[in-house]
Enzyme design. Structure first.
Site, mmCIF file in Angstrom:
data_model
loop_
_atom_site.group_PDB
_atom_site.id
_atom_site.type_symbol
_atom_site.label_atom_id
_atom_site.label_comp_id
_atom_site.label_asym_id
_atom_site.label_seq_id
_atom_site.Cartn_x
_atom_site.Cartn_y
_atom_site.Cartn_z
ATOM 1 N N THR A 13 1.003 8.718 -10.099
ATOM 2 C CA THR A 13 0.579 10.040 -10.584
ATOM 3 C C THR A 13 1.738 11.016 -10.712
ATOM 4 O O THR A 13 1.801 11.800 -11.660
ATOM 5 C CB THR A 13 -0.459 10.628 -9.598
ATOM 6 O OG1 THR A 13 -1.574 9.749 -9.575
ATOM 7 C CG2 THR A 13 -0.913 12.003 -10.002
ATOM 8 N N SER A 57 0.268 2.301 -9.008
ATOM 9 C CA SER A 57 0.599 1.461 -7.848
ATOM 10 C C SER A 57 -0.519 0.485 -7.476
ATOM 11 O O SER A 57 -0.321 -0.383 -6.638
ATOM 12 C CB SER A 57 1.009 2.311 -6.654
ATOM 13 O OG SER A 57 -0.097 2.884 -6.037
ATOM 14 N N SER A 58 -1.673 0.600 -8.132
ATOM 15 C CA SER A 58 -2.706 -0.425 -7.915
ATOM 16 C C SER A 58 -2.246 -1.772 -8.468
ATOM 17 O O SER A 58 -2.797 -2.812 -8.125
ATOM 18 C CB SER A 58 -4.012 -0.013 -8.588
ATOM 19 O OG SER A 58 -4.423 1.226 -8.073
ATOM 20 N N THR A 88 0.448 6.783 -4.912
ATOM 21 C CA THR A 88 0.049 6.907 -3.505
ATOM 22 C C THR A 88 -0.844 5.757 -3.042
ATOM 23 O O THR A 88 -0.886 5.444 -1.850
ATOM 24 C CB THR A 88 -0.702 8.233 -3.268
ATOM 25 O OG1 THR A 88 -1.832 8.294 -4.138
ATOM 26 C CG2 THR A 88 0.202 9.427 -3.504
ATOM 27 N N THR A 161 -0.592 5.281 6.559
ATOM 28 C CA THR A 161 -1.814 4.880 5.868
ATOM 29 C C THR A 161 -2.247 6.028 4.958
ATOM 30 O O THR A 161 -2.152 7.195 5.351
ATOM 31 C CB THR A 161 -2.941 4.633 6.905
ATOM 32 O OG1 THR A 161 -2.536 3.567 7.753
ATOM 33 C CG2 THR A 161 -4.263 4.261 6.273
ATOM 34 N N THR A 271 -7.282 -4.814 14.410
ATOM 35 C CA THR A 271 -8.513 -4.043 14.607
ATOM 36 C C THR A 271 -8.888 -3.189 13.396
ATOM 37 O O THR A 271 -8.026 -2.689 12.679
ATOM 38 C CB THR A 271 -8.425 -3.139 15.857
ATOM 39 O OG1 THR A 271 -9.624 -2.342 15.922
ATOM 40 C CG2 THR A 271 -7.239 -2.205 15.838
ATOM 41 N N GLN A 272 -10.197 -3.025 13.203
ATOM 42 C CA GLN A 272 -10.691 -2.129 12.150
ATOM 43 C C GLN A 272 -10.518 -0.662 12.555
ATOM 44 O O GLN A 272 -10.631 0.229 11.717
ATOM 45 C CB GLN A 272 -12.180 -2.395 11.889
ATOM 46 C CG GLN A 272 -12.435 -3.742 11.251
ATOM 47 C CD GLN A 272 -13.918 -4.073 11.087
ATOM 48 O OE1 GLN A 272 -14.767 -3.186 11.121
ATOM 49 N NE2 GLN A 272 -14.219 -5.345 10.913
HETATM 50 N N1 ASP Z 1 -3.471 5.532 -8.909
HETATM 51 C C1 ASP Z 1 -2.274 6.288 -8.601
HETATM 52 C C2 ASP Z 1 -1.240 5.304 -8.097
HETATM 53 O O1 ASP Z 1 -1.300 4.874 -6.996
HETATM 54 C C3 ASP Z 1 -2.589 7.336 -7.585
HETATM 55 C C4 ASP Z 1 -1.408 8.201 -7.197
HETATM 56 O O2 ASP Z 1 -0.279 8.021 -7.523
HETATM 57 O O3 ASP Z 1 -1.693 9.186 -6.466
HETATM 58 O O4 ASP Z 1 -0.352 4.937 -8.844
#
Ligand code: ASP
Length: 336
Positions: A13, A57-58, A88, A161, A271-272
């Protein structure tokens, strides 16, 4: 000579700017001074490198971690620090992976991004980049770690995290305090920051993806457990357990685990719970797992657990050595 930072831009983003019609596009890194003219005032030199392609980043994966590590390795002696601009969503995974990739790090590698694109008026990206650059360029207060800077805090990368899809303070570190806090000054918590190493830096770029994560829930069936544990080529499985590392004590469940451990698959108990630690044997619901040979994850995050396994399987071949290294803190990722 001026301090110098290399920005490695991976996407996310943060790297979007609005055109005259309000549409968001990724910006080219050679335009960073157009996007953030304030940076011209910086006392340090800023160079940049853009990954090709830049990604949300997905779509992050171990081959991109390898690319980032290779760029840093190649430029290691030429810069005081490195800033990785990253989406993120999987930033905590990349920060963890890079922490394992670099042993005896003596320079900061700081990751940051933003919740709103830099091109938007209310963007948190400007603040994040400027503070992260200051931290990455600092020679006096050197942080020899892979870290995430977000909102106003610097976290150890492999303890971080993402906790919010909405708020600007999107990251936290549940089991280790922040390393620095940015206010009027940047306050560094020296006693929490890793010491400078006394051996040369070493880079490990192999990550083995033959792992799986099995998330326990009340009602999980043998069919589900078995289908994960019988994946062909599986070398390790993370079981995300309840509380201090507890799991069902039903015979079928323990037999499934025992069979897979006997075949040489590493079973890793994480652990969760967001905070606190696995303590195998504290309850009867985990003592059988200890007997079977399940390995404790202590207070590791899931992001660090995934990347630590991939790193160990990618760089070591002896199963006993790997399980031994899993129970050691290699880069400050667990509390023993
Ligand atoms: N979907 C975006 C990514 O991880 C979200 C972000 O950057 O905040 O690339």
């Amino acid at each position: 000579m001026k301090n110098a930072v290399l920005i490695i831009y991976t996407g996310g983003t943060i790297g979007m700017v609005q055109d005259e019609n309000g549409t968001l596009h990724p910006f080219a890194l050679d335009r960073i001074y157009d996007v953030l003219p304030l940076l011209k005032k910086a006392s340090y030199q800023i160079d940049s490198y853009q990954l090709d392609p830049i990604i949300d980043s997905s779509n992050m994966n171990p081959s991109v971690w390898q690319n980032i590590a290779s760029v840093i390795e190649k430029e290691y002696d030429n810069y005081d620090g490195f800033l990785v601009l990253h989406g993120t969503d999987t930033m905590a995974y990349t920060a963890s992976a890079l922490s394992f990739a670099f042993e005896n790090l003596s320079k900061p590698i700081v990751l940051t991004g933003s919740q709103l694109p830099l091109g938007m008026l209310r963007s948190d990206g400007r603040e994040n980049i400027i503070c992260a650059l200051e931290i990455a360029s600092a020679r006096k207060m050197l942080i020899p770690e892979v870290c995430i800077f977000f909102e106003n805090k610097l976290y150890r990368g492999n303890r971080s995290t993402k906790v919010s899809a909405q708020n600007f303070n999107a990251f936290t570190s549940f089991n280790y305090p922040s390393l620095a806090v940015a206010g009027i000054d940047i306050y560094y918590k020296n006693d929490l920051i890793a010491p400078l190493p006394n051996a040369p830096m070493k880079v490990y770029k192999h990550f083995d993806e033959n792992i799986a994560v099995l998330h326990l829930f009340p009602g999980i069936t043998q069919r589900v457990v078995n289908s994960v544990l019988s994946i062909e080529g599986l070398k390790a499985v993370i079981i995300t357990t309840y509380g201090s590392g507890n799991a069902p004590t039903e015979d079928w469940f323990l037999e499934e685990l025992e069979n897979v451990v006997k075949k040489g698959v590493i079973v890793y108990d994480v652990t969760q719970c967001k905070s606190g630690s696995v303590n195998i044997g504290r309850y009867a619901t985990s003592s059988d797992m200890g007997r079977i040979g399940v390995v404790s994850g202590y207070d590791i995050t899931i992001e660090a657990a995934v990347t630590k396994l991939m790193f160990l399987l990618g760089n070591y071949s002896d199963r006993n050595e790997i399980t031994d290294l899993l129970t050691q803190s290699l880069r400050g990722e667990i509390t023993l």
